[in-house]
Design an enzyme around this catalytic site. Structure first.
Site, mmCIF file in Angstrom:
data_model
loop_
_atom_site.group_PDB
_atom_site.id
_atom_site.type_symbol
_atom_site.label_atom_id
_atom_site.label_comp_id
_atom_site.label_asym_id
_atom_site.label_seq_id
_atom_site.Cartn_x
_atom_site.Cartn_y
_atom_site.Cartn_z
ATOM 1 N N ARG A 117 1.416 -1.291 -0.343
ATOM 2 C CA ARG A 117 -0.346 -0.798 0.227
ATOM 3 C C ARG A 117 0.855 1.541 -0.311
ATOM 4 O O ARG A 117 1.768 1.413 0.543
ATOM 5 C CB ARG A 117 -0.545 -0.100 0.858
ATOM 6 C CG ARG A 117 -1.425 0.571 1.583
ATOM 7 C CD ARG A 117 -2.884 0.962 0.752
ATOM 8 N NE ARG A 117 -4.125 1.768 1.182
ATOM 9 C CZ ARG A 117 -5.148 2.379 0.364
ATOM 10 N NH1 ARG A 117 -5.305 1.629 -1.590
ATOM 11 N NH2 ARG A 117 -6.324 3.141 0.546
ATOM 12 N N THR B 122 -9.384 1.004 -9.559
ATOM 13 C CA THR B 122 -8.663 -0.224 -8.828
ATOM 14 C C THR B 122 -8.919 -1.063 -10.144
ATOM 15 O O THR B 122 -9.915 -1.142 -10.863
ATOM 16 C CB THR B 122 -9.343 -0.674 -7.779
ATOM 17 O OG1 THR B 122 -8.928 0.435 -6.626
ATOM 18 C CG2 THR B 122 -8.878 -1.552 -7.204
ATOM 19 N N ASN C 64 -6.422 4.385 -7.087
ATOM 20 C CA ASN C 64 -7.640 4.731 -6.337
ATOM 21 C C ASN C 64 -8.130 5.470 -7.159
ATOM 22 O O ASN C 64 -9.018 4.369 -7.624
ATOM 23 C CB ASN C 64 -7.219 5.493 -5.598
ATOM 24 C CG ASN C 64 -8.156 6.321 -4.528
ATOM 25 O OD1 ASN C 64 -9.490 5.391 -4.207
ATOM 26 N ND2 ASN C 64 -8.164 7.637 -3.834
ATOM 27 N N GLY D 239 -13.416 -1.236 -6.915
ATOM 28 C CA GLY D 239 -15.178 -0.629 -7.041
ATOM 29 C C GLY D 239 -14.796 0.273 -5.049
ATOM 30 O O GLY D 239 -16.287 0.111 -4.863
HETATM 31 N N1 GLY Z 1 -7.982 3.517 -2.945
HETATM 32 C C1 GLY Z 1 -9.564 2.190 -3.142
HETATM 33 C C2 GLY Z 1 -9.389 0.825 -1.663
HETATM 34 O O1 GLY Z 1 -7.950 1.263 -1.290
HETATM 35 O O2 GLY Z 1 -10.055 1.022 -1.448
#
Ligand code: GLY
Length: 556
Positions: A90, A364, A384, A456
Site C-alpha cells: 500500500r 482499482t 485509487n 469498486g
Molecule cells: N483506493 C481504494 C481502496 O483502497 O479501497
C-alpha cells in the site's frame, strides 16, 4: 414429471460433456492481454507468483486507469502445501504530510486537494511489492517477467469501447493537471492502438537496474519532479524509504469455509468477516437469492460493518485495532440484536456522521491466478480514482495515484467513496491509508475452493460478500455468481444502491415500504469481480466480470 426429469438429466449431460476437461491453470484479469501474458509465464514453467508479477506489469501498460507501477496493492496467497500469507504494498504518506493538510484555515476540506494533483499522491508501493514477492517466491528471472510488457507497450494495445469512454470522461482533467501537450490529451477511438514508448523505457530501466531505478534512480527523479510541479510534497527520501510488508491474513470460518483475506491497512478482510458472520445464523439459503429477507439481512450486516470500519480501522503500525473482537461471534451476534425483518434500521441510530457529497469512482483492478502446481494468488491493486491523481509522468508514460484521499482528511467527513473515517485513519507521515481492497482465498474441507476480489472503492467488500454467497449458498457456477445483479450499502449515506433495472420492482417497493432508502437513479455498475472456483472434484472454472472488459486465459 418423467419428462422434466429427462430434460434435466439431458441438460446436465450437455453441461457436463461440455466441461469434461478442467483447465490446469487460469489467470483472470481486467484485460485479455494481461491474462494471456500471465498464462504464457505459467506455460514456461513459472509459478503463480511469477505470473502475478507479469500480469501486474501488463495491466500497467494496457489498463492505465488502474493497472500500475505507481500505485499500491495487496496480495493474498495460498501455496499448494496449504501455506497462506499476504503482502501489503500500500502507498504511504510522505514525511511532510500532516493531519490537516487537506483543510483550509477554517477547518473545511479544500475540494479536490486530496484527489487531484501532486498533493494527492501517496509514495507508490507497487514496484517494491513486486520485487519483494519475486525475492521470496519467484522462479523466473525478473527481466523475463517484464519483457512481455515492454513488448506490449511498444506494440501497443487496442482501445476498447469502455476504455474510450473512460479516457474521454477524464481528458479535461488530464489537461488541467498536465497541460495541453500531455500524452492522453490525444483523443483515442475504439479500435485505436495505443503505443507507449516512454512506459517501455521505464520498464526497461526497472528490468535492467531493479527497483532502485524506480525508487532512487531516473524514474524516482521524474516522479518527484512531476509531483512537485503539480503542488505535491513527495521527495527522493520518501521514495527511497518505501518498504512493503508481509502480513498475516485475516482468517475466519463461515460454515464449512475457511476464508483468508487482507487485513489492515485494508478493511476488506475484517469487514468481509463481519458481514458473513452477521448473516451466518440465518437460513439464507432457504430465503434464496435476492429474496427480500436475504437482501435486508445483507444490507443490515453491511450497515453495521461499515460503521465499525469508520471507527476502528487504520494502519496497524500506527493504531491498535481490536481485530479479534471485531470478528468475534458474540460481538457480531450482539451487533445484529436490534435488527428486525419488519423495518430498516436507520444508519443514524448506529453511529452518526456528517454527510457531504458523494463522488463516485470505481477504479482499482483485481486479478486471480491458479497455477498448474495448485498455488493460488489473489491480488488487488490501484491508483485509487480512475487514472489516480491525473498527474502524468510524461517521461516514463504513467499516471500517479491519488491514494491520499483514502485517509480521513477530517474525522467524520466522507472521502471520494462516501466513506467516513475517524482518528484511526487520520493522516500521519509514513502511515498507510485505509483501504477496502479485499483479495480473498477460500478453502472448503481443507482444499482450495475460491480465489476472488474486485475493484469498486467502497463497493469492493460488498461485491465480494455477494459473490461468495451466490456461489456457496445459492449454488451458482462462478460465472453466474459474478454476473448476477448486485446491490450496495455502506452505512453512510443511508441510501442503498441497486444495479439499475436488474431487480424486481415488487422487491424494491416492499423494501422502500420498510424504510430502506433505495436510489432508483443509480447507474453505476457495482464491482468487477474476477474469480476462480475449484469444484469438489477439482474442476477449475473462472468468472470474468462482464461489467468490464475482463477476461480469463487458461492452460488445458
Ligand atoms: N483506493 C481504494 C481502496 O483502497 O479501497
Amino acid at each position: 414429471m418423467k419428462k422434466t426429469l429427462f430434460l434435466s438429466l439431458a441438460l446436465t449431460f450437455i453441461l457436463c460433456s461440455k466441461e469434461t476437461k478442467s483447465p490446469k491453470a487460469a489467470v483472470v484479469s481486467a484485460r485479455i492481454e494481461a491474462s494471456k501474458i500471465g498464462i504464457e509465464i505459467l506455460k514456461k514453467g513459472g509459478n503463480a507468483f511469477d505470473a502475478m508479477i507479469a500480469t501486474n506489469f501488463a495491466l500497467a501498460v494496457c489498463f492505465p486507469n488502474a493497472g500500475n507501477i505507481s500505485g499500491g496493492g495487496f496480495m493474498v496467497y495460498r501455496k499448494n502445501n496449504g501455506e497462506t500469507g499476504s503482502i501489503d504494498y500500500r502507498e504511504m504518506a510522505p514525511k511532510k504530510a500532516y493531519e490537516k493538510m487537506f483543510q483550509n484555515e477554517s477547518g473545511e476540506i479544500i475540494s479536490d486537494k486530496s484527489t487531484k494533483g501532486g498533493l494527492a499522491v501517496g509514495v507508490p508501493g507497487t514496484i517494491a511489492g513486486l520485487f519483494e514477492i519475486h525475492r521470496k517466491f519467484g522462479t523466473i528471472p525478473m527481466k523475463d517477467l517484464i519483457k512481455p510488457s515492454i513488448d506490449l507497450a511498444l506494440k501497443g494495445f487496442i482501445v476498447t469501447a469502455g476504455q474510450k469512454s473512460s479516457l474521454d470522461s477524464k481528458r479535461d482533467e488530464f489537461i488541467e493537471v498536465n497541460g495541453q501537450n500531455t500524452f492522453y490529451a490525444n483523443e483515442f477511438k475504439k479500435g485505436d492502438t495505443i503505443k507507449n514508448k516512454p512506459m517501455a523505457e521505464a520498464l526497461k530501466l526497472i528490468s535492467e537496474k531493479g527497483e532502485e531505478a524506480f525508487y532512487e534512480g531516473e524514474i524516482a527523479k521524474s516522479i518527484v519532479e512531476e509531483v512537485r510541479e503539480s503542488g505535491g510534497i513527495i521527495d527522493l527520501e520518501d521514495m527511497a524509504a518505501y518498504k512493503p510488508k508481509w502480513r498475516i491474513p485475516v482468517n475466519f470460518k463461515y460454515k464449512e469455509l475457511n476464508i483468508f483475506s487482507m487485513g489492515p491497512p485494508s478493511s476488506g478482510g475484517i469487514c468481509l468477516a463481519q458481514m458473513l458472520k452477521m448473516v451466518e445464523k440465518y437460513p439464507i439459503k432457504e430465503f434464496g437469492y435476492n429474496n427480500e429477507k436475504t437482501i435486508q439481512l445483507m444490507i443490515e450486516a453491511e450497515r453495521r460493518s461499515y460503521a465499525d470500519r469508520s471507527k476502528f480501522l487504520g494502519d496497524p503500525d500506527f493504531v491498535k485495532i481490536p481485530v479479534d473482537t471485531l470478528i468475534n461471534d458474540k460481538y457480531l451476534l450482539n451487533r445484529m440484536k436490534d435488527f428486525s425483518f419488519s423495518k430498516a434500521t436507520s444508519s443514524s441510530k448506529i453511529n452518526p456522521g456528517e454527510i457531504i457529497s458523494w463522488k463516485e469512482s470505481e477504479e482499482t483492478t483485481h486479478f486471480s491466478i491458479i497455477d498448474q502446481f495448485g498455488n493460488a494468488i489473489s491480488t488487488t491493486t490501484t491508483l485509487n480514482a480512475s487514472y489516480g491523481s491525473k498527474v502524468y509522468v510524461e517521461k516514463y508514460g504513467f499516471f500517479l495515484n491519488n491514494e491520499m484521499d483514502d485517509f480521513s482528511s477530517k474525522p467524520g467527513t466522507q472521502n471520494m467513496f462516501g466513506l467516513i473515517g475517524g482518528k484511526a485513519n487520520s493522516i500521519e507521515p509514513g502511515k498507510r491509508m485505509l483501504s477496502s481492497m479485499t483479495p480473498t482465498i477460500i478453502e472448503k474441507d481443507g482444499s482450495l475452493y475460491m480465489i476472488l476480489g474486485t475493484p469498486g472503492g467502497s463497493t469492493i467488500i460488498t461485491s465480494v460478500f455477494q459473490v461468495i454467497l451466490n456461489a456457496y449458498e445459492f449454488g451458482m457456477n462462478i460465472q453466474d455468481a459474478v454476473n448476477f445483479p448486485r446491490f450496495h450499502h455502506q452505512w453512510i449515506p443511508e441510501k442503498v444502491e441497486f444495479e439499475k433495472e436488474r431487480f424486481k420492482n415488487a422487491t424494491i417497493k416492499s423494501l422502500q415500504m420498510k424504510g430502506y432508502d433505495i436510489s432508483s437513479d443509480y447507474i453505476r455498475k457495482i464491482g468487477r469481480v474476477d474469480a476462480i472456483m475449484i469444484s469438489d472434484e477439482g474442476f477449475i472454472s473462472a468468472g470474468a466480470d462482464p461489467r468490464g472488459d475482463d477476461a480469463a486465459a487458461f492452460i488445458y
